[in-house]
Write a protein that holds these residues in place. Structure first.
Motif, PDB file in Angstrom:
ATOM      1  N   UNK A 260       0.966  -1.156  -0.029  1.00 50.97           N
ATOM      2  CA  UNK A 260       0.012   0.076  -0.033  1.00 50.97           C
ATOM      3  C   UNK A 260       1.025   1.229  -0.112  1.00 50.97           C
ATOM      4  N   UNK A 261       0.730   2.044  -0.794  1.00 54.49           N
ATOM      5  CA  UNK A 261       1.561   3.310  -0.973  1.00 54.49           C
ATOM      6  C   UNK A 261       1.261   4.474  -0.156  1.00 54.49           C
ATOM      7  N   UNK A 262       0.005   4.510   0.386  1.00 50.36           N
ATOM      8  CA  UNK A 262      -0.511   5.310   1.503  1.00 50.36           C
ATOM      9  C   UNK A 262      -2.074   5.259   1.583  1.00 50.36           C
ATOM     10  N   UNK A 263      -2.477   5.757   2.749  1.00 51.27           N
ATOM     11  CA  UNK A 263      -3.793   5.443   3.250  1.00 51.27           C
ATOM     12  C   UNK A 263      -4.971   6.477   2.842  1.00 51.27           C
ATOM     13  N   UNK A 264      -5.244   6.858   1.442  1.00 54.38           N
ATOM     14  CA  UNK A 264      -5.988   7.357   1.086  1.00 54.38           C
ATOM     15  C   UNK A 264      -7.177   6.393   0.442  1.00 54.38           C
ATOM     16  N   UNK A 265      -8.391   6.713   0.443  1.00 57.00           N
ATOM     17  CA  UNK A 265      -9.315   5.870   0.191  1.00 57.00           C
ATOM     18  C   UNK A 265      -9.294   5.165  -1.264  1.00 57.00           C
ATOM     19  N   UNK A 266      -8.950   5.857  -2.120  1.00 57.11           N
ATOM     20  CA  UNK A 266      -8.574   5.434  -3.567  1.00 57.11           C
ATOM     21  C   UNK A 266      -7.637   4.469  -3.522  1.00 57.11           C
ATOM     22  N   UNK A 267      -6.557   4.491  -2.735  1.00 58.15           N
ATOM     23  CA  UNK A 267      -5.514   3.285  -2.517  1.00 58.15           C
ATOM     24  C   UNK A 267      -5.733   2.258  -1.835  1.00 58.15           C
ATOM     25  N   UNK A 268      -6.558   2.100  -0.877  1.00 62.47           N
ATOM     26  CA  UNK A 268      -6.676   0.977   0.069  1.00 62.47           C
ATOM     27  C   UNK A 268      -8.376   0.465   0.241  1.00 62.47           C
ATOM     28  N   UNK A 269      -9.354   1.100  -0.442  1.00 58.86           N
ATOM     29  CA  UNK A 269     -10.673   0.764  -0.215  1.00 58.86           C
ATOM     30  C   UNK A 269     -11.136  -0.519  -0.306  1.00 58.86           C
ATOM     31  N   UNK A 270     -10.026  -1.248  -1.261  1.00 59.11           N
ATOM     32  CA  UNK A 270     -10.472  -2.543  -1.675  1.00 59.11           C
ATOM     33  C   UNK A 270      -9.498  -3.736  -0.902  1.00 59.11           C
ATOM     34  N   UNK A 271      -8.793  -3.452   0.120  1.00 60.50           N
ATOM     35  CA  UNK A 271      -8.001  -3.982   0.810  1.00 60.50           C
ATOM     36  C   UNK A 271      -8.622  -5.235   1.400  1.00 60.50           C
ATOM     37  N   UNK A 272      -9.475  -4.745   2.282  1.00 60.78           N
ATOM     38  CA  UNK A 272     -10.135  -5.637   2.865  1.00 60.78           C
ATOM     39  C   UNK A 272     -11.006  -6.754   2.175  1.00 60.78           C
ATOM     40  N   UNK A 273     -11.554  -6.280   1.138  1.00 57.86           N
ATOM     41  CA  UNK A 273     -12.361  -7.138   0.109  1.00 57.86           C
ATOM     42  C   UNK A 273     -11.526  -8.168  -0.456  1.00 57.86           C
ATOM     43  N   UNK A 274      -9.976  -7.713  -0.690  1.00 65.93           N
ATOM     44  CA  UNK A 274      -9.026  -8.655  -1.449  1.00 65.93           C
ATOM     45  C   UNK A 274      -8.988  -9.809  -0.429  1.00 65.93           C
ATOM     46  N   UNK A 275      -8.636  -9.396   0.922  1.00 63.86           N
ATOM     47  CA  UNK A 275      -8.060 -10.361   1.785  1.00 63.86           C
ATOM     48  C   UNK A 275      -9.336 -11.216   2.238  1.00 63.86           C
ATOM     49  N   UNK A 276     -10.418 -10.790   2.359  1.00 66.28           N
ATOM     50  CA  UNK A 276     -11.499 -11.875   2.881  1.00 66.28           C
ATOM     51  C   UNK A 276     -11.821 -12.779   1.655  1.00 66.28           C
ATOM     52  N   UNK A 277     -11.894 -12.282   0.474  1.00 68.11           N
ATOM     53  CA  UNK A 277     -12.501 -12.862  -0.577  1.00 68.11           C
ATOM     54  C   UNK A 277     -11.269 -13.928  -1.136  1.00 68.11           C
ATOM     55  N   UNK A 278      -9.898 -13.660  -0.867  1.00 65.79           N
ATOM     56  CA  UNK A 278      -8.951 -14.598  -1.342  1.00 65.79           C
ATOM     57  C   UNK A 278      -8.920 -15.673  -0.202  1.00 65.79           C
ATOM     58  N   UNK A 279      -9.182 -15.277   1.181  1.00 66.44           N
ATOM     59  CA  UNK A 279      -9.274 -16.361   2.181  1.00 66.44           C
ATOM     60  C   UNK A 279     -10.704 -17.348   1.726  1.00 66.44           C
TER      61      UNK A 279
END
Length: 281
Positions: A59-78
């Motif tokens: 993650x480059x930084x924590x603006x929503x356009x850069x991290x809003x999909x992080x949780x979705x990626x992790x939960x769906x990968x799992x």
């Protein structure tokens, strides 16, 4: 090594033509995900990346356009069968964000463990690495890959990073969000490819300020991003071979590829590519 642009729109405003910022670096088909804008999970599957094989996310930084999909990626990968550790790299408060994400999905995680017999909870797979300075993150000797991070200038964000991927045959730098930065120039010097964010200043008023109730937006954009006329200077100073424009602000159709390219000027003599979603560079 190859890089696929998963999303090329800059900023939190939803764009039906371009998805939010993210890209995947593939080294011997091993995926390294950089930024998790909204839609990153679907885009990864569209380009054939098996979510179960993801082992590194940056993650480059924590603006929503850069991290809003992080949780979705992790939960769906799992949920898809992920069964290996995932190292997640980025600035503070990455640990806090990850903890909150796991709490948000706790009901779903617990339900799936109890109803399907899944043994390992998602939390046990995620390994958080909070970054606060320039550093070599790791060297993958099997793939002859080195990954490094460099602080860039994205006020008022205290910690925003660019990432560099080097193999014996190719080197790629992803700028993240940054104002014109001497630190980035030095970090990117000699790279084959620089994927750099860009701001088309003439379209700020017509495409952004006219539809957003944010009187301070123009000043913020000018302080924290790189105008198109400066990007070529950065690439030229870093002796880049190929400049890829991404995180386009605004990513509107009214700003054509020709307008982006002409805005670069004559300072940079290398190849210029205007990024598109799902483009390989």
């Amino acid at each position: 090594m190859k890089v696929i642009l998963l999303g090329t729109n800059g900023g939190p405003r939803v764009n039906p033509k371009r998805w939010a910022p993210s890209q995947v670096v593939l080294v011997d088909d091993e995926p390294y995900v950089v930024d998790c804008g909204d839609g990153v999970t679907r885009r990864l599957t569209e380009v054939g990346v098996d979510l179960r094989r993801i082992k590194n996310v940056f993650i480059t930084h924590h603006h929503s356009d850069h991290n809003a999909g992080f949780g979705t990626l992790m939960i769906l990968a799992w949920a898809s069968g992920l069964d290996n550790p995932v190292d997640v790299w980025g600035p503070p408060p990455l640990g806090k964000i990850t903890k909150a994400m796991l709490e948000e999905h706790d009901y779903d995680i617990s339900m799936r463990i109890n109803s399907t017999g899944r043994v390992t909870p998602l939390a046990d797979y995620i390994q958080v690495h909070e970054l606060a300075k320039d550093e070599i993150l790791f060297e993958d000797k099997a793939r002859q890959l080195t990954v490094r991070a460099c602080l860039v200038e994205h006020p008022p964000v205290a910690h925003a990073f660019a990432y560099r991927f080097d193999t014996p045959t190719r080197s790629v730098v992803i700028s993240g969000d940054t104002a014109p930065s001497q630190r980035l120039i030095e970090f990117a010097t000699g790279a084959d490819v620089l994927i750099h964010e860009v701001l088309y200043t003439p379209a700020i008023d017509t495409e952004l300020l006219s539809v957003q109730n944010a009187p301070g937006l123009r000043g913020h954009l000018m302080r924290s991003h790189t105008p198109i006329e400066e990007v070529g200077k950065v690439a030229a100073a870093a002796k880049i071979k190929k400049l890829v424009l991404s995180h386009l602000v605004p990513g509107a159709a009214s700003v054509t590829d020709e307008m982006w390219k002409s805005g670069i000027g004559d300072e940079f003599s290398g190849e210029v590519i205007v990024g598109r979603d799902l483009m390989e560079v």
